[in-house]
Design a protein around this motif. Structure first.
Motif, mmCIF file in Angstrom:
data_model
loop_
_atom_site.group_PDB
_atom_site.id
_atom_site.type_symbol
_atom_site.label_atom_id
_atom_site.label_comp_id
_atom_site.label_asym_id
_atom_site.label_seq_id
_atom_site.Cartn_x
_atom_site.Cartn_y
_atom_site.Cartn_z
ATOM 1 N N GLU A 349 93.582 88.287 44.234
ATOM 2 C CA GLU A 349 92.355 87.692 43.691
ATOM 3 C C GLU A 349 91.672 86.813 44.735
ATOM 4 O OE1 GLU A 349 90.550 87.655 40.993
ATOM 5 O OE2 GLU A 349 91.674 88.955 39.645
ATOM 6 N N TYR A 350 92.451 86.052 45.458
ATOM 7 C CA TYR A 350 91.901 85.159 46.467
ATOM 8 C C TYR A 350 91.165 85.932 47.555
ATOM 9 C CZ TYR A 350 91.844 82.044 50.529
ATOM 10 O OH TYR A 350 91.465 81.308 51.630
ATOM 11 N N LEU A 351 91.749 87.069 47.969
ATOM 12 C CA LEU A 351 91.175 87.836 49.064
ATOM 13 C C LEU A 351 90.050 88.779 48.639
ATOM 14 C CD1 LEU A 351 94.474 88.853 50.921
ATOM 15 C CD2 LEU A 351 92.813 87.135 51.671
ATOM 16 N N CYS A 352 90.208 89.431 47.483
ATOM 17 C CA CYS A 352 89.384 90.612 47.189
ATOM 18 C C CYS A 352 88.733 90.608 45.818
ATOM 19 C CB CYS A 352 90.243 91.875 47.326
ATOM 20 S SG CYS A 352 90.875 92.117 48.993
ATOM 21 N N ASN A 353 88.647 89.466 45.152
ATOM 22 C CA ASN A 353 87.988 89.415 43.852
ATOM 23 C C ASN A 353 86.617 90.089 43.923
ATOM 24 O OD1 ASN A 353 85.813 87.794 42.160
ATOM 25 N ND2 ASN A 353 87.730 87.753 41.031
ATOM 26 N N PRO A 354 86.371 91.110 43.106
ATOM 27 C CA PRO A 354 85.137 91.885 43.237
ATOM 28 C C PRO A 354 83.857 91.067 43.081
ATOM 29 C CG PRO A 354 86.723 93.089 41.914
ATOM 30 C CD PRO A 354 87.279 91.715 42.112
ATOM 31 N N ALA A 355 83.809 90.181 42.083
ATOM 32 C CA ALA A 355 82.595 89.382 41.883
ATOM 33 C C ALA A 355 82.306 88.533 43.114
ATOM 34 C CB ALA A 355 82.743 88.507 40.647
ATOM 35 N N GLN A 356 83.342 87.944 43.668
ATOM 36 C CA GLN A 356 83.217 87.104 44.861
ATOM 37 C C GLN A 356 82.744 87.928 46.066
ATOM 38 O OE1 GLN A 356 86.777 84.615 46.058
ATOM 39 N NE2 GLN A 356 86.949 86.223 47.585
ATOM 40 N N GLN A 357 83.357 89.089 46.288
ATOM 41 C CA GLN A 357 83.036 89.884 47.466
ATOM 42 C C GLN A 357 81.691 90.584 47.354
ATOM 43 O OE1 GLN A 357 85.309 88.071 48.941
ATOM 44 N NE2 GLN A 357 85.466 89.757 50.396
ATOM 45 N N LEU A 358 81.323 91.007 46.157
ATOM 46 C CA LEU A 358 80.020 91.652 45.985
ATOM 47 C C LEU A 358 78.884 90.644 46.134
ATOM 48 C CD1 LEU A 358 80.807 94.136 43.073
ATOM 49 C CD2 LEU A 358 80.488 94.659 45.499
ATOM 50 N N THR A 359 79.107 89.428 45.686
ATOM 51 C CA THR A 359 78.108 88.375 45.898
ATOM 52 C C THR A 359 77.944 88.094 47.382
ATOM 53 O OG1 THR A 359 78.581 87.346 43.754
ATOM 54 C CG2 THR A 359 77.519 85.971 45.423
ATOM 55 N N ARG A 360 79.065 88.074 48.098
ATOM 56 C CA ARG A 360 78.985 87.876 49.554
ATOM 57 C C ARG A 360 78.251 89.042 50.209
ATOM 58 N NH1 ARG A 360 80.393 85.689 54.199
ATOM 59 N NH2 ARG A 360 81.382 86.921 55.846
ATOM 60 N N LEU A 361 78.516 90.266 49.757
ATOM 61 C CA LEU A 361 77.811 91.427 50.306
ATOM 62 C C LEU A 361 76.306 91.283 50.082
ATOM 63 C CD1 LEU A 361 77.668 94.288 51.504
ATOM 64 C CD2 LEU A 361 78.117 95.174 49.194
ATOM 65 N N TYR A 362 75.917 90.911 48.882
ATOM 66 C CA TYR A 362 74.493 90.751 48.576
ATOM 67 C C TYR A 362 73.857 89.705 49.487
ATOM 68 C CZ TYR A 362 70.252 89.418 46.120
ATOM 69 O OH TYR A 362 68.943 89.113 45.812
ATOM 70 N N ASN A 363 74.551 88.613 49.706
ATOM 71 C CA ASN A 363 74.017 87.549 50.559
ATOM 72 C C ASN A 363 73.846 88.037 52.003
ATOM 73 O OD1 ASN A 363 73.901 85.756 48.409
ATOM 74 N ND2 ASN A 363 75.918 84.896 48.824
#
Length: 375
Positions: A349-363
């Motif tokens: 979860e710390y490394l690859c949480n989808p909501a977290q990583q997709l938000t970073r991708l969008y940014n």
């Protein structure tokens, strides 16, 4: 933001898993609308459609048949003319080399998502070098370190792959059902490796280590991964012969290509992928951590960025005795397995949480679009 992802689509591995995740988890970042341009029909196209993804066919491409590239480029030109994409992402040197110039000619921001470790010498990499993107996204520190072999002057950012925790119901019932299907005793300690049949993924290394444990009772090994290319058939046959020569053929199950990997992981006890070559990222490691499995891999590549002492063990590549010792200890010590299992899901979860990583991708992508708009 309307995004076009360009990829071949004829195989299935880590890149394909990422693309399926983007389609499946669309609702986690509604600002991004993902489209996919593929050259081949196959499992990837089927899974993307199952999640309602928009797929555009570019037609089969063979570099040995130049006219197929020209036709596919024309298809992409028409697509870019008909639809207004904010940016395009190529997911391999193959895609970048064949289609990057078309995107550039349309003055659309071009992203290269680096999923492998380029050395800049392969002919496809030499070709891709000629088409610099606006940004490189690297899937790990290990991969980012090699980006300069392709694009020394282009900015690169790290984005660990978004990986979702599967919702597969009650683990206890799944464990019992899967083991019954595979004729595996309920009390057996199951070691599993889920990966493509590539030599550097370490299946042969794992079998050699297990050969040292042939006198240790109660363990079974499941090797998951099917033949996708001709050299993989040869390797699979070598693995079967190796298991026989080691006297462990009745304890190693070759399960082939599977679409129910989360079920298999839920029914296993230890995940081991002892790479002999560097893993660019390692989605399989993250999936195993979500399943609560201790992960054993080698001190090479991006596996070292995923697995730490809280959730697994690292051994030196090609050290068969060291790998045997670690596996023997985990097989015989359920309390140690439980301790490492408890650390798996929080680590994933710390490394690859989808909501977290997709938000970073969008940014990351928004910065490119905004910069190009004012440039």
């Amino acid at each position: 933001m309307k995004i076009l992802h360009i990829y071949s689509g004829n195989l299935f591995g880590g890149i394909e898993t990422l693309l399926v995740t983007l389609a499946k988890e669309q609702s986690l970042c509604m600002q991004m609308q993902h489209h996919f341009a593929l050259c081949f029909e196959g499992r990837l196209a089927h899974e993307l459609r199952s999640f309602g993804a928009k797929i555009h066919s570019l037609g089969k491409v063979r570099i040995s048949h130049p006219w197929t590239m020209w036709q596919a480029r024309l298809q992409l030109q028409q697509l870019l003319k008909q639809e207004r994409f904010d940016l395009v992402i190529c997911h391999s040197c193959w895609s970048q080399a064949i289609f990057g110039s078309v995107v550039r000619a349309k003055c659309i921001p071009l992203i290269f998502w680096c999923h492998d470790v380029p050395n800049g010498k392969h002919p496809l990499e030499q070709w891709a070098k000629k088409i610099p993107p606006n940004l490189v996204i690297a899937n790990s520190l290990y991969t980012q370190a090699a980006v300069s072999n392709l694009y020394p002057q282009i900015d690169s950012k790290i984005l660990l792959c978004p990986v979702a925790c599967p919702d597969i119901g009650k683990d206890a019932s799944i464990r019992q059902d899967v083991r019954a299907e595979l004729n595996t005793p309920d009390d057996a300690i199951v070691l599993i490796q889920v990966s493509r049949l590539e030599r550097w993924k370490g299946q042969s290394f794992l079998l050699s280590a297990l050969g040292n444990l042939r006198d240790i009772p109660g363990w079974i090994c499941w090797l998951v991964g099917g033949i996708q290319r001709s050299h993989e058939a040869e390797y699979l046959q070598e693995l079967k012969i190796q298991a026989q020569q080691l006297g462990i053929e009745d304890r190693v199950l070759f399960l082939g290509q599977r679409t129910d990997v989360p079920r298999l992981l839920a029914a296993a006890d230890i995940h081991c992928q002892p790479n002999t070559g560097g893993e660019p990222f390692g989605i399989a490691f993250v999936e195993a951590l979500y399943a609560g499995l201790p992960v054993v891999t080698t001190t090479i590549g991006a596996g070292m960025e995923i697995v730490d002492d809280s959730c697994g063990r690292l051994v030196a590549p090609n050290d068969i005795n060291a790998l045997s010792d670690v596996l023997n200890f985990l097989i015989l010590n359920p309390s140690e397995r439980a301790t490492l299992a408890a650390g798996g899901k929080p680590r994933a979860e710390y490394l690859c949480n989808p909501a977290q990583q997709l938000t970073r991708l969008y940014n990351l992508l928004s910065e490119v679009v905004e910069y190009e708009a004012v440039a």
